[in-house]
Scaffold this motif. Structure first.
Motif, short mmCIF file in Angstrom:
data_model
loop_
_atom_site.label_atom_id
_atom_site.label_comp_id
_atom_site.label_asym_id
_atom_site.label_seq_id
_atom_site.Cartn_x
_atom_site.Cartn_y
_atom_site.Cartn_z
N LEU A 212 1.92 6.80 -6.62
CA LEU A 212 1.11 7.58 -7.26
C LEU A 212 1.48 9.12 -6.86
O LEU A 212 1.03 9.95 -7.66
N ILE A 213 1.83 9.36 -5.78
CA ILE A 213 2.30 10.85 -5.59
C ILE A 213 3.52 11.08 -6.66
O ILE A 213 3.35 12.35 -7.08
N LEU B 259 -7.21 -2.13 -3.80
CA LEU B 259 -6.14 -1.47 -3.52
C LEU B 259 -6.05 -1.27 -1.99
O LEU B 259 -7.23 -1.21 -1.37
N GLY B 260 -4.95 -0.88 -1.33
CA GLY B 260 -5.06 -0.56 -0.07
C GLY B 260 -5.69 0.75 0.55
O GLY B 260 -5.85 1.58 -0.46
N LYS B 261 -5.89 1.04 1.68
CA LYS B 261 -6.45 2.21 2.11
C LYS B 261 -5.78 3.41 1.83
O LYS B 261 -6.34 4.32 1.42
N GLU B 262 -4.37 3.33 2.04
CA GLU B 262 -3.64 4.71 1.77
C GLU B 262 -3.79 5.03 0.23
O GLU B 262 -3.72 6.18 -0.10
N ASP C 282 0.87 -0.92 0.15
CA ASP C 282 0.02 0.09 -0.07
C ASP C 282 0.84 1.31 -0.06
O ASP C 282 0.57 2.30 -0.73
N GLY C 283 1.88 1.31 0.90
CA GLY C 283 2.92 2.41 0.97
C GLY C 283 3.55 2.84 -0.50
O GLY C 283 3.89 3.82 -0.88
#
Lengths: 202, 202
Positions: free
Chosen positions: A68-69, A125-128, A61-62
């Motif tokens: 994405l950033i 996908l993950g929460k973050e 996720d991280g």
DNA sequence: TTCATTTAGTACCACTCGGTATTTTAATTT
DNA sequence: AAATTAAAATACCGAGTGGTACTAAATGAA
């Protein structure tokens, strides 16, 4: 913008190149479908051990959020800046089309917009990462809306359509273009479709 | 149309209900993303043992192809028949929009068109399934093209646009609608977008 | 009854997944 | 030199994947 923040403290010196891993990961997620690309594979491609990757990004996720950033900074931001400039509406629209249909040259594999690809598989996908996707989506719609509003005051957008909906429509058509490119549709075809779809805005 | 072709031959009588398995599999592939749904899960949901499933469909590829064929028969064919009828162009277009944006009632999970979903993840599917996707895509475009051509001769389609491209454009917009619905966009929003996108055809 | 035939299902295969416990290594500080 | 600190990587974990040997069971034919 070196992300290895200058911190020569004590222990064993860090050899892991965060930017390199992010480059590899971004490229990988971009070309292959996100859901079919494992952390193991990213480790393999970037030449980093799995614990090394987890030390840097906590978990999958991280990593995805970081990618994405990075994508926002490197790819999306220039487009948003273009929309913020004082380019005439029609010209900006053409720029948008060019951007959306420009295949990123290298390799033969399918492309499209990484953000849109991730948005489509959001659920898995993950929460973050989900939060980052939601943020980027909202931000993008705001940019489109403001752009349309400014164009209205400049008299360059005279169709009877709320700025809100215009933003949604533009977003939808750009998403469509991305999806088609990812599917392998010829960029010229995608371009023609975008031209027709956007012709209602003039 | 019982797919258990009458063959009361010799050995142990068959208890596996092919249609039931196909129903469950179609529903599952439809709601969940195709890439995130395992054969094991389908066996679990349909109450069939894995070897049983393999005996009937050979492998995952065979099952997906069978599901796709079933989807064509049950969902796509009625729409194509509607296009083949003598409904006026504008009315047929409205029907198309209604069909594309009608969420399949039951459950809260995302929807859209199964064929389009599978087409988007085409690369990661088996050869048989890929071939079936290609066939359905080509067939669909032909239907759209013929429909536009007929509408032209009836004087109901007077925009300066090749029938070929019109078919591509319609396909693209319907795909877009499906993708958005699958993403969770409100059906009313999707409908509005389709209305605007199709307004260029009148 | 016995045998051939066909299906059913358990229990397994090798492999990959995301994630981690553990130990080794390389540096600075005392 | 010794202690401390931090990053390295091997080797593993349990769970899940697509796919299959193999055996039990149910039928019709001999």
């Amino acid at each position: 913008m070196n992300s290895n923040t200058v911190k020569p403290v004590r222990g064993r010196p860090k050899t892991l190149d965060r930017d390199h891993v992010l480059d590899v990961a971004m490229d990988s997620y971009w070309k292959d479908n996100i859901g079919n690309l494992s952390l193991n594979e990213i480790c393999r491609r970037s030449g980093v051990s799995k614990p090394g990757l987890y030390r840097e990004f906590s978990n999958e996720d991280g990593l995805m959020k970081a990618v994405l950033i990075r994508y926002q900074e490197q790819v999306l931001e220039p487009v948003q800046q273009m929309l913020n400039s004082d380019v005439p509406f029609k010209e900006a629209l053409d720029n948008l089309i060019s951007f959306a249909t420009s295949v990123s040259c290298h390799d033969e594999s399918p492309n499209g917009c990484l953000f849109i690809k991730m948005r489509e598989s959001r659920v898995h996908l993950g929460k973050e990462t989900q939060a980052q996707i939601d943020f980027l989506e909202k931000q993008g719609l705001v940019f489109f809306k403001k752009w349309v509003e400014r164009s209205k005051t400049k008299g360059e957008f005279s169709v009877d359509m709320s700025s809100e909906f215009a933003a949604t429509y533009i977003d939808a058509q750009l998403s469509n273009a991305s999806t088609q490119l990812a599917r392998g549709v010829a960029p010229e075809t995608v371009k023609k479709i975008l031209l027709v779809a956007f012709s209602v805005l003039e």
